[in-house]
Design a protein around this motif. Structure first.
Motif, PDB file in Angstrom:
ATOM      1  N   SER A 202      -2.346  10.822   1.907  1.00  0.00           N
ATOM      2  CA  SER A 202      -2.468  11.975   2.796  1.00  0.00           C
ATOM      3  C   SER A 202      -1.351  11.993   3.827  1.00  0.00           C
ATOM      4  CB  SER A 202      -3.829  11.942   3.499  1.00  0.00           C
ATOM      5  OG  SER A 202      -3.949  12.997   4.436  1.00  0.00           O
ATOM      6  N   ALA A 203      -1.056  10.833   4.396  1.00  0.00           N
ATOM      7  CA  ALA A 203       0.011  10.743   5.398  1.00  0.00           C
ATOM      8  C   ALA A 203       1.373  11.062   4.787  1.00  0.00           C
ATOM      9  CB  ALA A 203       0.024   9.346   6.016  1.00  0.00           C
TER      10      ALA A 203
ATOM     11  N   LEU B  27       0.826  -1.196   0.000  1.00  0.00           N
ATOM     12  CA  LEU B  27       0.000   0.000   0.000  1.00  0.00           C
ATOM     13  C   LEU B  27       0.865   1.252   0.000  1.00  0.00           C
ATOM     14  CD1 LEU B  27      -2.813   1.296   0.179  1.00  0.00           C
ATOM     15  CD2 LEU B  27      -2.629   1.129   2.674  1.00  0.00           C
ATOM     16  N   GLN B  28       1.912   1.254   0.813  1.00  0.00           N
ATOM     17  CA  GLN B  28       2.784   2.430   0.862  1.00  0.00           C
ATOM     18  C   GLN B  28       3.528   2.620  -0.452  1.00  0.00           C
ATOM     19  OE1 GLN B  28       5.215   2.913   4.339  1.00  0.00           O
ATOM     20  NE2 GLN B  28       6.663   4.271   3.303  1.00  0.00           N
ATOM     21  N   LEU B  29       4.004   1.530  -1.049  1.00  0.00           N
ATOM     22  CA  LEU B  29       4.715   1.649  -2.326  1.00  0.00           C
ATOM     23  C   LEU B  29       3.813   2.234  -3.406  1.00  0.00           C
ATOM     24  CD1 LEU B  29       6.709  -1.711  -2.447  1.00  0.00           C
ATOM     25  CD2 LEU B  29       7.644   0.584  -2.118  1.00  0.00           C
ATOM     26  N   VAL B  30       2.587   1.725  -3.485  1.00  0.00           N
ATOM     27  CA  VAL B  30       1.648   2.240  -4.475  1.00  0.00           C
ATOM     28  C   VAL B  30       1.334   3.707  -4.181  1.00  0.00           C
ATOM     29  CG1 VAL B  30      -0.716   2.062  -5.320  1.00  0.00           C
ATOM     30  CG2 VAL B  30       0.645   0.004  -5.003  1.00  0.00           C
ATOM     31  N   ALA B  31       1.112   4.032  -2.915  1.00  0.00           N
ATOM     32  CA  ALA B  31       0.782   5.403  -2.536  1.00  0.00           C
ATOM     33  C   ALA B  31       1.920   6.366  -2.856  1.00  0.00           C
ATOM     34  CB  ALA B  31       0.441   5.461  -1.047  1.00  0.00           C
ATOM     35  N   GLU B  32       3.149   5.914  -2.689  1.00  0.00           N
ATOM     36  CA  GLU B  32       4.291   6.776  -3.018  1.00  0.00           C
ATOM     37  C   GLU B  32       4.303   7.118  -4.504  1.00  0.00           C
ATOM     38  OE1 GLU B  32       7.550   4.479  -1.585  1.00  0.00           O
ATOM     39  OE2 GLU B  32       7.373   5.216   0.484  1.00  0.00           O
TER      40      GLU B  32
ATOM     41  N   VAL C  62      -6.918  19.026  -1.836  1.00  0.00           N
ATOM     42  CA  VAL C  62      -7.609  17.999  -1.050  1.00  0.00           C
ATOM     43  C   VAL C  62      -7.595  16.703  -1.849  1.00  0.00           C
ATOM     44  CG1 VAL C  62      -9.799  17.296   0.015  1.00  0.00           C
ATOM     45  CG2 VAL C  62      -9.136  19.719   0.015  1.00  0.00           C
ATOM     46  N   LEU C  63      -7.429  15.588  -1.141  1.00  0.00           N
ATOM     47  CA  LEU C  63      -7.520  14.269  -1.761  1.00  0.00           C
ATOM     48  C   LEU C  63      -8.916  13.719  -1.540  1.00  0.00           C
ATOM     49  CD1 LEU C  63      -4.162  12.844  -0.327  1.00  0.00           C
ATOM     50  CD2 LEU C  63      -4.517  13.850  -2.598  1.00  0.00           C
TER      51      LEU C  63
END
Length: 207
Positions: free
Chosen positions: A82-83, A49-54, A66-67
């Motif tokens: 967002s984080a 999830l973090q890799l995709v979000a990055e 805003v997301l």
């Protein structure tokens, strides 16, 4: 600890190996298939999830204020983006709830602000279209959706018709290629095919 994918090709291979299930599955259409892509397998894995979000964070338009995470799959991704970015997030329902605040989008204010929609997978774009139209009616400015995977067939993504640009980390073609790589490298770590740097995907006019 699993190796960290360093480009889109490697990330697609890991996601494909994680999410593509074998068995007997009945699709929404009623069709029975022996294979199923379970997107929640990567959305529920904090590492993936973090890799995709990055990658998705790097695609955000510079004017994003805003997301807008779409129910359901866009919510965990929007929270992670967002984080990572410090941008506030709202969570967009398929329809406004009928109790409490009766809001379509939960979270802070978004009127007169530039909202970038966040989605996990786009196939036809119907949910994204509905969310964009609804948020605009509530005063938001919406011109872009960023998704993890664009699985739309040529011509199937019609979001340009409502002036929405689609940006994706991966496409259906990436996953199909990854599936072939995983098959050829059976017995090896699917996160380690040969390196190929791949840029973001943009669909502005034709899906």
């Amino acid at each position: 600890m699993r190796p960290v994918p360093t480009d889109i090709r490697q990330l697609a291979a890991v996601i494909d190996a994680t999410c593509r299930l074998q068995g007997e599955f009945t699709l929404r259409s009623g069709t029975v298939t022996d294979e199923y892509f379970d997107k929640y397998r990567f959305e529920g894995d904090p590492h993936l999830l973090q890799l995709v979000a990055e990658h998705m964070a790097s695609l955000l338009p510079s004017d994003t204020q805003v997301l807008g995470g779409l129910e359901l799959g866009g919510v965990p991704i929007a929270t992670m983006v967002s984080a990572l970015t410090g941008l506030p997030a709202i969570f967009v329902r398929k329809q406004a709830k009928t109790y409490g605040t009766c809001r379509l989008a939960e979270g802070g204010d978004f009127g007169d602000r530039m909202v970038t929609l966040i989605e996990d997978i786009i196939t036809t774009g119907g949910a994204v279209r509905n969310a964009a139209v609804a948020l605009r009616e509530l005063g938001a400015n919406v011109h872009t959706v960023v998704c993890a995977i664009d699985r739309s067939e040529p011509g199937a993504n019609t979001l340009h018709e409502v002036n929405l640009t689609t940006l994706s980390v991966m496409t259906k073609a990436d996953l199909n290629e990854a599936r072939g790589l995983n098959s050829r490298h059976s017995g090896h770590d699917p996160s380690c095919p040969e390196s190929r740097v791949s840029g973001p995907r943009q669909v502005a006019a034709s899906g």
